[in-house]
Design an enzyme around this catalytic site. Structure first.
Site, mmCIF file in Angstrom:
data_model
loop_
_atom_site.group_PDB
_atom_site.id
_atom_site.type_symbol
_atom_site.label_atom_id
_atom_site.label_comp_id
_atom_site.label_asym_id
_atom_site.label_seq_id
_atom_site.Cartn_x
_atom_site.Cartn_y
_atom_site.Cartn_z
ATOM 1 N N ASP A 99 0.882 -1.048 0.088
ATOM 2 C CA ASP A 99 -0.067 0.037 -0.049
ATOM 3 C C ASP A 99 0.811 1.141 -0.133
ATOM 4 O O ASP A 99 2.060 1.127 0.821
ATOM 5 C CB ASP A 99 -0.892 -0.093 1.342
ATOM 6 C CG ASP A 99 -1.954 -1.107 1.212
ATOM 7 O OD1 ASP A 99 -1.505 -2.083 0.516
ATOM 8 O OD2 ASP A 99 -2.974 -0.949 1.798
ATOM 9 N N LYS A 160 -7.740 2.702 -3.004
ATOM 10 C CA LYS A 160 -8.132 2.952 -1.334
ATOM 11 C C LYS A 160 -8.772 4.290 -1.083
ATOM 12 O O LYS A 160 -8.248 5.095 -1.816
ATOM 13 C CB LYS A 160 -7.175 2.697 -0.585
ATOM 14 C CG LYS A 160 -6.494 1.307 -0.491
ATOM 15 C CD LYS A 160 -5.350 1.019 0.453
ATOM 16 C CE LYS A 160 -5.608 1.644 1.971
ATOM 17 N NZ LYS A 160 -4.621 1.186 2.621
ATOM 18 N N LYS A 189 -10.027 -1.295 -2.110
ATOM 19 C CA LYS A 189 -9.801 -1.843 -0.687
ATOM 20 C C LYS A 189 -10.294 -0.620 0.053
ATOM 21 O O LYS A 189 -9.878 0.619 -0.101
ATOM 22 C CB LYS A 189 -8.094 -1.831 -0.478
ATOM 23 C CG LYS A 189 -8.059 -2.118 1.119
ATOM 24 C CD LYS A 189 -6.602 -2.295 1.258
ATOM 25 C CE LYS A 189 -6.217 -2.382 2.763
ATOM 26 N NZ LYS A 189 -4.858 -2.885 2.870
#
Length: 229
Positions: A99, A160, A189
């Site tokens: 990430d 995200k 996500k």
């Protein structure tokens, strides 16, 4: 019928990236985190980069992925070259996914090419799926649209909504916004303050494929957590 249900909270485990990112984590903490990830069947153990070698060794053969984060929690503070080098090192240490934080200020300054190239450099260097933390609340509606498109242009595997609950509590509106815009092969996500099974189901129903939370155990056992990544 969906593969998950708030009435059967254990069914949520395959969608949860079990997160441990607190300052001062010990080796014992990380070993326990790995054991929990296997015990409950979580999708991945999300851990600080410095602990990836240990976690990769402990989880080898378990089916639980190793995930880590880059340019976090001080999002946007690293240079592009520094990010790329760190991304490569994290992948070589055994991470399966990464990430990354984005350069919010660059996009807000109209530096679209630089914003995209920063993400692309990490994607290329890592060679593993990169999840881009877009920090949606930090952008205007027009900037948000560009952030989504530029991240995908750069090769993001996941988008995200935010890096943590300090930026945004994950909510169905933000997740649906991303889910409606992702291209084939790109997933969503959700992260930020996910604490209950009901909240998790709402986010999955809105289009999330993964949930990042430090409250995974409470969620899959039908409880609630006081605080959560």
């Amino acid at each position: 019928m969906s593969a998950y249900s708030a009435a059967e909270p254990a069914s949520l485990a395959p969608f949860i990236q079990h997160t441990a990112i607190e300052i001062g984590l010990t080796r014992e903490d990380l070993v326990r985190h790995c054991e929990e990830s296997v015990q409950y069947g979580f999708n991945a153990a999300m851990v600080p980069a410095s602990w990836v070698p240990l976690v990769a060794e402990r989880l080898r053969g378990s089916g639980v992925k190793v995930a880590s984060a880059l340019d976090f929690p001080t999002v946007g503070s690293m240079t592009t070259a520094g990010k790329a080098a760190e991304a490569r090192a994290i992948a070589e240490a055994g991470a399966d996914q990464l990430d990354m934080g984005v350069q919010v200020g660059w996009l807000r300054s109209g530096m679209e090419q630089e914003f995209r190239d920063d993400i692309a450099a990490v994607v290329e260097a890592a060679g593993i799926p990169v999840k881009v933390m877009l920090e949606l609340p930090k952008f205007t509606p027009a900037e948000r649209e560009r952030a989504v498109q530029l991240a995908m242009d750069a090769g993001a595997a996941y988008l995200k909504n935010a890096s943590s609950g300090a930026v945004e509590i994950a909510n169905p509106d933000s997740i649906a916004y991303l889910a409606e815009r992702v291209r084939p092969g790109v997933q969503v996500k959700a992260s930020g303050g996910i604490k209950t099974a009901e909240q998790a189901v709402a986010l999955l129903d809105a289009g999330a494929s993964l949930l990042g939370t430090s409250a995974g155990i409470a969620i899959v056992t039908g409880g609630a957590a006081a605080s959560s990544y």
